[in-house]
Design an enzyme around this catalytic site. Structure first.
Site, mmCIF file in Angstrom:
data_model
loop_
_atom_site.group_PDB
_atom_site.id
_atom_site.type_symbol
_atom_site.label_atom_id
_atom_site.label_comp_id
_atom_site.label_asym_id
_atom_site.label_seq_id
_atom_site.Cartn_x
_atom_site.Cartn_y
_atom_site.Cartn_z
ATOM 1 N N ASP A 91 0.838 -1.215 0.000
ATOM 2 C CA ASP A 91 0.000 0.000 0.000
ATOM 3 C C ASP A 91 0.869 1.260 0.000
ATOM 4 O O ASP A 91 0.522 2.267 -0.609
ATOM 5 C CB ASP A 91 -0.894 0.045 1.256
ATOM 6 N N THR A 123 -6.240 7.122 6.643
ATOM 7 C CA THR A 123 -7.250 7.273 7.700
ATOM 8 C C THR A 123 -6.907 8.379 8.696
ATOM 9 O O THR A 123 -5.748 8.564 9.057
ATOM 10 C CB THR A 123 -7.401 5.929 8.453
ATOM 11 N N SER A 129 -13.941 5.137 6.352
ATOM 12 C CA SER A 129 -14.569 4.722 5.086
ATOM 13 C C SER A 129 -14.791 5.938 4.191
ATOM 14 O O SER A 129 -14.575 5.881 2.982
ATOM 15 C CB SER A 129 -15.930 4.069 5.355
ATOM 16 N N THR A 155 -0.706 1.301 9.710
ATOM 17 C CA THR A 155 0.105 0.088 9.853
ATOM 18 C C THR A 155 1.555 0.391 9.474
ATOM 19 O O THR A 155 1.798 1.040 8.448
ATOM 20 C CB THR A 155 -0.458 -1.041 8.955
ATOM 21 N N LYS A 176 -10.448 14.890 -6.676
ATOM 22 C CA LYS A 176 -9.460 15.378 -7.643
ATOM 23 C C LYS A 176 -8.512 16.411 -7.034
ATOM 24 O O LYS A 176 -7.536 16.811 -7.661
ATOM 25 C CB LYS A 176 -10.162 15.950 -8.876
HETATM 26 C C1 LIG Z 1 -5.621 -3.376 11.860
HETATM 27 C C2 LIG Z 1 -5.882 -2.118 11.086
HETATM 28 C C3 LIG Z 1 -4.913 -1.622 10.229
HETATM 29 C C4 LIG Z 1 -5.138 -0.433 9.534
HETATM 30 N N1 LIG Z 1 -4.138 0.063 8.729
HETATM 31 C C5 LIG Z 1 -4.335 1.230 8.078
HETATM 32 C C6 LIG Z 1 -3.293 1.793 7.269
HETATM 33 O O1 LIG Z 1 -2.202 1.237 7.138
HETATM 34 N N2 LIG Z 1 -3.524 2.976 6.658
HETATM 35 C C7 LIG Z 1 -4.722 3.629 6.765
HETATM 36 O O2 LIG Z 1 -4.859 4.693 6.164
HETATM 37 N N3 LIG Z 1 -5.731 3.127 7.530
HETATM 38 C C8 LIG Z 1 -5.559 1.944 8.185
HETATM 39 N N4 LIG Z 1 -6.566 1.424 8.959
HETATM 40 C C9 LIG Z 1 -7.814 2.155 9.083
HETATM 41 C C10 LIG Z 1 -8.914 1.561 8.229
HETATM 42 O O3 LIG Z 1 -8.677 1.836 6.872
HETATM 43 C C11 LIG Z 1 -10.215 2.190 8.735
HETATM 44 O O4 LIG Z 1 -10.473 1.630 10.000
HETATM 45 C C12 LIG Z 1 -11.350 1.941 7.784
HETATM 46 O O5 LIG Z 1 -11.203 2.762 6.656
HETATM 47 C C13 LIG Z 1 -12.708 2.210 8.444
HETATM 48 O O6 LIG Z 1 -12.724 3.479 8.988
HETATM 49 P P1 LIG Z 1 -13.244 3.729 10.485
HETATM 50 O O7 LIG Z 1 -12.473 2.837 11.401
HETATM 51 O O8 LIG Z 1 -13.216 5.200 10.728
HETATM 52 O O9 LIG Z 1 -14.732 3.199 10.496
HETATM 53 P P2 LIG Z 1 -16.007 3.919 9.884
HETATM 54 O O10 LIG Z 1 -15.695 4.467 8.539
HETATM 55 O O11 LIG Z 1 -16.551 4.864 10.905
HETATM 56 O O12 LIG Z 1 -16.975 2.690 9.731
HETATM 57 C C14 LIG Z 1 -17.581 2.065 10.867
HETATM 58 C C15 LIG Z 1 -18.624 1.095 10.376
HETATM 59 O O13 LIG Z 1 -19.628 1.781 9.607
HETATM 60 C C16 LIG Z 1 -19.751 1.198 8.315
HETATM 61 N N5 LIG Z 1 -20.006 2.265 7.343
HETATM 62 C C17 LIG Z 1 -19.219 3.338 7.119
HETATM 63 N N6 LIG Z 1 -19.763 4.119 6.163
HETATM 64 C C18 LIG Z 1 -20.909 3.506 5.774
HETATM 65 C C19 LIG Z 1 -21.912 3.822 4.819
HETATM 66 N N7 LIG Z 1 -21.866 4.921 4.063
HETATM 67 N N8 LIG Z 1 -22.949 2.961 4.684
HETATM 68 C C20 LIG Z 1 -23.027 1.841 5.438
HETATM 69 N N9 LIG Z 1 -22.100 1.500 6.361
HETATM 70 C C21 LIG Z 1 -21.058 2.319 6.535
HETATM 71 C C22 LIG Z 1 -18.431 0.490 8.049
HETATM 72 O O14 LIG Z 1 -18.574 -0.601 7.140
HETATM 73 C C23 LIG Z 1 -18.065 0.000 9.448
HETATM 74 O O15 LIG Z 1 -18.705 -1.212 9.744
HETATM 75 C C24 LIG Z 1 -6.375 0.248 9.667
HETATM 76 C C25 LIG Z 1 -7.365 -0.264 10.517
HETATM 77 C C26 LIG Z 1 -7.125 -1.426 11.217
HETATM 78 C C27 LIG Z 1 -8.212 -1.947 12.115
#
Ligand SMILES: Cc1cc2nc3c(=O)[nH]c(=O)nc-3n(C[C@H](O)[C@H](O)[C@H](O)COP(=O)(O)OP(=O)(O)OC[C@H]3O[C@@H](n4cnc5c(N)ncnc54)[C@H](O)[C@@H]3O)c2cc1C
Length: 213
Positions: A91, A123, A129, A155, A176
């Protein structure tokens, strides 16, 4: 059904043997003790697995994504923490491979095949997300960009030699107006917050990164 050729089968078989012999015996212990498996980084580097997606000219072996996924699968079967190192490494390096200049590729990529670690910083506390909600900004000052913002869960974050950091150069343009910046360990303005204490994947490092000017 997926058909592998002889060479692909041999690579998967070799990785399976290495993973079973070298990674499996220590997997439970490093997870329990929250120890990052540096021996896995050395093992991957010695066996051409740290940057296998890159072409040979940048230090890789030029495998395709299917084979890379199968390599990850063999490693993850015995040690998910070690497998995640390779995912974060990919990544972190791929934005440079796909979007970097030739000069950037020659400078940043070969060390990543030899033991240097990469990470991908997207993130943020308020942007998971929905990555377009991120607030990190990069502003051009002279011939440099100044980055301000905070990342979390990254990570390899605090141990990465090279981070691909996502930041807005023009937030009005949404997707963009977003760019990726190659940030090296030790650069002015980069500091580290806490490493997460997790319920699982405890041998993997997930860090807060702080960018202040
Ligand atoms: C072990 C681990 C390693 C990671 N490594 C990296 C890394 O190297 N680099 C990096 O940038 N990030 C990293 N992350 C972060 C990861 O990418 C985020 O946790 C992920 O993008 C989800 O974001 P969030 O935790 O804020 O959850 P949220 O975005 O708040 O989501 C929480 C829940 O809501 C759901 N959800 C969210 N939006 C919607 C929607 N519109 N409709 C329906 N359901 C929805 C999701 O599916 C999830 O179940 C890591 C996370 C973990 C746990």
């Amino acid at each position: 059904m997926i058909q592998l050729d002889e060479q692909q089968r041999m690579i998967v078989e070799t990785v399976r043997n290495i993973a079973q012999k070298e990674l499996k015996p220590k997997a439970a212990e490093i997870d329990e003790k929250c120890e990052f498996p540096w021996y896995a980084v050395k093992l991957f580097s010695e066996n051409g697995l740290l940057a296998p997606l890159l072409p040979e000219e940048y230090g890789g072996i030029g495998i395709e994504y299917l084979l890379f996924s199968m390599i990850i699968e063999e490693i993850a079967k015995v040690c998910a923490n070690s497998a995640l190192i390779l995912i974060a490494q990919a990544d972190g390096m791929l934005p440079i491979y796909y979007m970097g200049s030739e000069e950037q590729k020659k400078r940043f990529l070969p060390p990543l095949a030899k033991g240097a670690l990469a990470g991908f910083a997207g993130t943020e506390p308020g942007a998971g997300s929905d990555i377009l909600s991120m607030r990190t900004r990069a502003v051009k000052k002279g011939d440099k960009y100044v980055i301000n913002g905070q990342k979390c869960f990254i990570t390899n974050g605090a141990i990465a030699d090279l981070l691909s950091v996502y930041a807005y150069t023009d937030p009005e343009k949404r997707a963009k107006g977003m760019s990726v910046f190659a940030v090296q360990k030790g650069m002015a303005g980069l500091s580290y917050g806490k490493n997460e204490n997790k319920m699982g994947m405890r041998g993997s490092i997930n860090s807060e990164l702080i960018f202040e000017n």
